[in-house]
Design an enzyme around this catalytic site. Structure first.
Site, PDB file in Angstrom:
ATOM      1  N   ASP A  26       0.921  -1.180   0.114  1.00 42.05           N
ATOM      2  CA  ASP A  26       0.080   0.084   0.503  1.00 42.05           C
ATOM      3  C   ASP A  26       1.245   0.894   0.037  1.00 42.05           C
ATOM      4  OD1 ASP A  26      -2.272   1.751  -0.233  1.00 42.05           O
ATOM      5  OD2 ASP A  26      -3.016   0.377   1.978  1.00 42.05           O
TER       6      ASP A  26
ATOM      7  N   ASP B 242     -10.699   2.012  -3.126  1.00 44.25           N
ATOM      8  CA  ASP B 242     -11.273   2.037  -1.907  1.00 44.25           C
ATOM      9  C   ASP B 242     -13.101   1.746  -1.940  1.00 44.25           C
ATOM     10  OD1 ASP B 242      -8.776   1.391  -0.594  1.00 44.25           O
ATOM     11  OD2 ASP B 242      -8.817   3.219   0.236  1.00 44.25           O
TER      12      ASP B 242
HETATM   13  C1  GLA Z   1      -5.650   1.543   2.162  1.00 41.82           C
HETATM   14  C2  GLA Z   1      -6.314   0.411   1.656  1.00 41.82           C
HETATM   15  C3  GLA Z   1      -7.053  -0.367   1.925  1.00 41.82           C
HETATM   16  C4  GLA Z   1      -6.507  -0.917   3.198  1.00 41.82           C
HETATM   17  C5  GLA Z   1      -6.196   1.030   4.346  1.00 41.82           C
HETATM   18  C6  GLA Z   1      -5.530   0.251   5.112  1.00 41.82           C
HETATM   19  O1  GLA Z   1      -6.928   2.865   2.498  1.00 41.82           O
HETATM   20  O2  GLA Z   1      -6.301   1.201   0.491  1.00 41.82           O
HETATM   21  O3  GLA Z   1      -7.610  -0.987   1.001  1.00 41.82           O
HETATM   22  O4  GLA Z   1      -5.765  -1.513   3.132  1.00 41.82           O
HETATM   23  O5  GLA Z   1      -4.821   1.929   3.568  1.00 41.82           O
HETATM   24  O6  GLA Z   1      -5.451   0.808   6.131  1.00 41.82           O
END
Ligand code: GLA
Length: 731
Positions: free
Chosen positions: A482, A552
């Site tokens: 990420d 997301d």
């Molecule tokens: C980001 C990612 C999510 C998740 C969160 C965790 O927002 O896009 O899918 O992994 O971080 O903190």
């Protein structure tokens, strides 16, 4: 032969199966652009089609004395336009020399044509598996006064309508050169009769298609965030005004780069169009010392004479086969479940095992443990950088957790955010200068975190070591990498003042080294990228990541826009898409499990909820979805995709996936907005065998391929958010 040099006329014809890109060497000096479009076999007389003789030049234009017949560069179509010698359009190259001057004259000194495709050293790029697949042209130019040499490098694939380009600069002079604008791609057109198509967005609404006719002047999209970003994507198109999914000219340009970029169009007052892409010149400078070389990221160009559909399918195949790489390139991926939306930071080992157990029962193959497993991370204020398991959540460490998941017969995957550091972390206590920062200035935070300075070799080495150690000691078969904030106070503690503006690009070079090293060392690990969802969804990333979390926003309606927009430049195989809980966490919207499943099947399929919260009926549907995914993954991911109806243009979304042998087609029909008593709409399919008879699996109905393609199915839209999945199999 893919590249043909007509020595008498000094014309180079780069041919793909359906296209030609033609360069002329004007007056033995100047590389001019003659044509990009339909394939031409012969190039006789082609120069006269381009020339604007001096007597026709406009009185205000400047005539260059460097050519035998005095030409005005302002009206020429150029391969590498530079600044300061009569072309007043936006240049593709701009540099400052030791004497303070910024004028560059790069003239032809020779060229080389060879089989195969070179790599770009510290930049990711597309590749060939065999030299016979492609030919490369290196066009050599030199600025005699400063000694700067340019190599314009084009690769043409024999069996794909794809041409790649990158520009290299070598300082053969006696003093440093400061590169300030070094675009990767630049195509001049003789007309402005195009629409500019690009994909803007934000967190949770990535890649919204926008199409506007060209105006005289500059139209561009960019990022200065140190990542390609949610806000604009480097992938852009020029399309003739009437271009549709199946007709008209469409030119696609994408950049194999994940940092700040600029892609756009400049139309001058004579309606000539300059289409360009590259590293964002804003706040960029690169000191090129004597003897050094700088290679721009690669740009990938596709021309389609059959609208957006053919262009997208060309990109889909190319990204799948010549950008993506490694063990998983040709393999179907396991169906995964991720705990993030089910638990956020609030989980225990038992809770994760419970989620996995239920998922396994349904047929899920991989359990992914998301954020919160390390340091003492119970919220997003702490612990990034401290990559050791939190004993409160994982009392037996990672090993104990993984053993229990493996014992269920599932693979185990883990979330990391290795480019980040929390101020509240052991790593920050030890190395407060390891983040991007400018001395004396406060450090802005995004999601309460700072960014590690990947332009530093020691930082990159540390990350490689610490992750390698975890991967060596644990049976981790998937990672989610990420990256949740963009750069501010861009500066590095180890670079001198005159190299500070290199920091963001050096960061990308460092990041690519880290990713490349880990991918090579641990080829068995399936790597998924993520950046607050799809905030770094670009071709640079796909040289390392097998797939990328598309957004997301997991709402089934929003995803139809996001996945359709994304599909213009990227294949379904790389788009992470999960079924999540309802009401949806991002929009609060209710959609049924069937609709959520159908949308996610149009990407890289998985779940993002606790399946134990579903009803028996819903669980039956989950089992069914996994069975469809397993049986038809190849059609969804490696078949041809047709956007039959786009949510950007209609109240319905229809995606069709056709297997390469045309024996199977899957059609997904979604209603966005229900309209009671609506008239029926035709769903006219494409890409089928017109002579075949197809049987629809669930209804048993038979249709001829020609009826499906020339008349079409009829559907009304009585209710919001309903969906239907048809499986058509050749009899
Ligand atoms: C980001 C990612 C999510 C998740 C969160 C965790 O927002 O896009 O899918 O992994 O971080 O903190």
């Amino acid at each position: 032969m893919a590249i043909y040099f007509d020595e008498q006329n000094k014309v180079i014809n780069l041919q793909t199966p359906d296209t030609s890109y033609i360069i002329g060497i004007y007056d033995d000096k100047l590389p001019v652009h003659i044509h990009y479009g339909k394939r031409l076999e012969k190039t006789y007389g082609i120069f006269e089609m381009l020339d604007v003789p001096a007597e026709h030049a406009n009185t205000c234009d400047v005539v260059s004395k460097d050519f035998s017949d005095g030409i005005t560069l302002n009206t020429k179509l150029l391969e590498l336009p530079t600044y300061g010698t009569g072309d007043y359009r936006m240049p593709a190259f701009h540099a400052q020399y030791e004497d303070g001057s910024t004028i560059t004259k790069l003239y032809y000194t020779g060229h080389k044509i060879y089989d195969g495709k070179p790599g770009l050293e510290n930049m990711p790029s597309s590749y060939v598996e065999d030299d016979s697949e492609a030919q490369t042209l290196e066009l050599y130019l030199k600025d005699e006064l400063t000694g700067l040499k340019a190599v314009l490098c084009y690769t043409v694939y024999n069996d794909r309508n794809v041409i790649t380009r990158s520009n290299w600069f070598v300082n053969e002079g006696k003093a440093p050169v400061y590169l300030q604008r070094v675009y990767s791609g630049c195509i001049d057109f003789d007309s402005k009769e195009f629409d500019f198509v690009h994909f803007y967005g934000a967190w949770a609404r990535e890649r919204t298609m926008q199409r506007t006719p060209l105006i005289n002047g500059l139209q561009s999209v960019d990022s200065s965030r140190g990542a390609s970003s949610h806000h604009h994507n480097p992938f852009v198109c020029l399309a003739s005004h009437h271009a549709t999914e199946d007709t008209g000219d469409v030119y696609g340009m994408n950049l194999v780069y994940s940092g700040s970029f600029e892609s756009g169009v400049y139309v001058d007052t004579y309606n000539k169009t300059r289409f360009f892409t590259g590293i964002n010149p804003f706040d960029f400078e690169w000191k090129l010392d004597c003897g050094e070389m700088f290679r721009t990221p690669e740009c990938v160009m596709v021309y389609s004479d059959e609208g957006f559909g053919k262009m997208s399918r060309t990109y889909h195949e190319f990204v799948r086969e010549r950008i993506c790489r490694g063990k998983y390139r040709d393999l179907e991926r396991p169906v995964l479940i991720n705990n993030w939306e089910a638990t956020r930071f609030d989980f225990t080992e038992d809770k994760i095992v419970a989620i996995a157990t239920k998922a396994k029962e349904m047929g899920v193959e991989l359990m992914v443990l998301d954020d919160g497993w390390f340091g003492c991370r119970n919220d997003d204020f702490t612990s990034l950088g401290d990559w050791f398991p939190d004993p409160a959540k994982l009392p037996e460490g990672l090993g104990g957790m993984i053993e229990r998941i493996n014992a269920l017969g599932m693979k185990f995957g883990l979330w990391f955010e290795p480019e980040m550091i929390s101020e509240k972390s052991r790593l920050y206590e030890k190395h407060p200068d390891w983040c991007l920062h400018v001395k004396g200035r406060s450090r802005s935070e995004g999601r309460n975190q700072l960014i590690l300075d990947y332009s530093r070799e020691d930082v990159c080495d540390y990350i490689i070591d610490i992750l390698s150690d975890i991967f060596e000691k644990n049976n981790i078969e998937y990672i989610k990498w990420d990256m949740n904030r963009n750069m501010t106070e861009i500066g590095s503690a180890v670079l001198p003042a005159d190299r500070q503006r290199e920091t963001a690009h050096r960061y990308m070079i460092g990041l690519y080294r880290v990713l490349g090293t880990l991918k090579k060392r641990f080829p068995h690990i399936l790597m998924e990228g993520c950046s607050g969802g799809g905030g770094r969804f670009d071709l640079g990333m796909f040289c390392y990541f097998d797939q990328f979390w598309t957004s997301d926003d997991s709402d089934a309606v929003e995803r139809q826009y996001i996945q359709t927009g994304t599909s213009y430049g990227y294949p379904t195989m790389v788009m992470g898409a999960h079924v999540s809980a309802c009401p949806n966490h991002q929009t609060g919207r209710m959609t049924d499990i069937t609709t959520r499943g159908h949308v996610a099947l149009g990407g890289q399929f998985g779940y993002e909820l606790d399946l134990a919260t579903l009803s028996e009926e819903e669980l039956k549907e989950v089992k069914h979805q996994i069975a469809i995914c397993k049986e038809f993954n190849t059609v969804f991911h490696k078949g041809d995709m047709y956007r039959i109806k786009s949510p950007f243009e209609s109240d319905m979304t229809v995606w069709e996936f056709v297997s390469k042998d045309q024996s199977t087609a899957i059609v997904e029909i979604f209603t966005l907005k229900g309209t009671p008593d609506s008239a029926s709409e035709s769903i006219v399919l494409k890409g089928l065998d017109p002579t075949a008879v197809y049987v629809e699996r669930y209804s048993g109905r038979k249709y001829s391929g020609e009826a499906l393609m020339y008349i079409g199915l009829k559907r009304t839209r009585p209710r919001d958010f309903r969906s239907e999945l048809l499986i058509l199999e050749r009899e």
